[in-house]
Design an enzyme around this catalytic site. Structure first.
Site, PDB file in Angstrom:
ATOM      1  CG  ASP A  82      -2.011  -0.987   1.203  1.00 31.10           C
ATOM      2  OD1 ASP A  82      -2.240  -1.562   0.121  1.00 31.10           O
ATOM      3  OD2 ASP A  82      -2.644  -1.229   2.245  1.00 31.10           O
ATOM      4  NE  ARG A 129      -0.715  -7.701  -8.193  1.00 36.71           N
ATOM      5  CZ  ARG A 129      -1.104  -8.880  -7.737  1.00 36.71           C
ATOM      6  NH1 ARG A 129      -0.685  -9.989  -8.315  1.00 36.71           N
ATOM      7  NH2 ARG A 129      -1.904  -8.968  -6.688  1.00 36.71           N
ATOM      8  NE  ARG A 130      -4.600 -10.369  -6.238  1.00 34.53           N
ATOM      9  CZ  ARG A 130      -4.923  -9.864  -5.054  1.00 34.53           C
ATOM     10  NH1 ARG A 130      -6.002  -9.109  -4.916  1.00 34.53           N
ATOM     11  NH2 ARG A 130      -4.166 -10.106  -4.000  1.00 34.53           N
ATOM     12  CB  CYS A 244      -0.702   1.414  -5.503  1.00 35.34           C
ATOM     13  SG  CYS A 244       0.521   2.258  -4.512  1.00 35.34           S
TER      14      CYS A 244
END
Length: 319
Positions: A82, A129-130, A244
């Site tokens: 994070d 990202r996943r 992020c």
């Protein structure tokens, strides 16, 4: 006379309280002082918007850092993934303890593995990202899946599966382990299938840079190999100029030679969220002995990835 309790700032989620509680116990052992948890609500906790729209995961960190700056807490615990990659001068990450399992996990209906999911399976995740890597995996293995953006705590996310709204959700193994619910995991996803977020599974213990005594005490919890690994991963993320919420995965693992760890392999991936394009590279070098060496490892791999077209994939923000 007992010494005054140290105040540990933490988010209020069940997971944050679990991991902060573990750090509190360790700090109490090292310092001989009691540690009390100070619960702080962050914008990321109350906003219902998707993470990518509210500025990525830095939204979970800002309120804790403000409490540190105001002297309301003595130190704070963050999930390292994070933390924004730029570190404010007034604060220092005094400890990065031994990392938990960095992998992603899947929780499915009927205990299925990723490879067993039915055609058209709906998989929930809030992470570009996943999504990128799941869709790329499905494409290369002739599977048809649909990735569905979701938010919420662990209970909310698993609830989508239990209620039949989704076939599966993807979460971090570390979180499930820390709240004692790893028995609900149906598939531990190999890092060869899905690279985790930079720093996933690791914690950052942060305090003000002028508190030398506390920095020295917290340093007892630091694990140099975990620090070297996550520094390389976060350096890659920073060099890709990715927030992020960008679809970047990275993992530095240590390659043992007999009983001795001599080399570190850093893997990085960036992809379009539909999985059609993926830039995935790795580099191996001696285990970095310094912050600079770990940073250089990440920068070098990022440079290679940018040369192979990673930059064009960074602009994608989840809508």
């Amino acid at each position: 006379m007992t010494e005054k309790a140290l105040r540990l700032g933490t988010r209020r989620s069940k997971l944050a309280l679990a991991q902060s509680g573990q750090v509190a116990d360790a700090v109490s052992q090292v310092t001989g002082r009691p540690v009390e948890l100070v619960e702080i609500t962050t914008y990321g906790d109350v906003s219902r918007e998707h993470l990518a729209q509210i500025g990525g995961t830095g939204v979970f960190v800002a309120a804790l850092r403000e409490a540190l700056a105001r002297g309301e807490v003595d130190f704070a615990v963050h999930s390292l993934k994070d933390l924004p990659t730029t570190q404010p001068d007034a604060l220092v990450v005094a400890a990065i303890p031994v990392r938990e399992d960095p992998r992603d996990v899947m929780i499915t209906r009927e205990g299925l593995k990723l490879t067993d999911l039915p055609r058209g399976a709906r998989i929930g995740t809030g992470s570009p990202r996943r999504m990128a890597q799941l869709n790329a995996y499905a494409r290369s293995h002739g599977m048809e899946i649909e990735t569905v953006p979701i938010r919420g705590n662990v209970d909310t996310r698993i609830g989508y599966v239990r209620k039949g709204e989704l076939d599966a959700v993807v979460l971090a193994a570390a979180g499930m382990n820390r709240i004692g619910r790893s028995d609900e995991v149906t598939d531990f996803l190999s890092v060869d299938t899905i690279l985790p977020a930079p720093g996933q599974g690791a914690l950052a213990v942060e305090c003000t840079a002028d508190n030398a005594d506390l920095i020295a005490a917290l340093a007892e919890l630091d694990d140099p190999l975990t620090r070297a690994a996550v520094t390389a991963e976060r350096s890659l993320l920073a060099a890709l100029e990715a927030g992020c919420s960008a679809p970047v995965g990275a993992l530095a693992d240590l390659l043992p030679d007999g009983q001795v760890v001599k080399e570190m392999r850093l893997r990085g991936v960036v992809g379009s969220t539909d999985g059609a394009t993926l830039v995935q590279l790795s580099t191996t070098g001696p285990v970095p002995e310094t912050h600079e060496a770990a940073t250089a490892l990440g920068r070098e791999l990022a440079t290679e990835m940018l040369a192979q077209g990673a930059a064009g994939l960074m602009g994608e923000r989840a809508h």
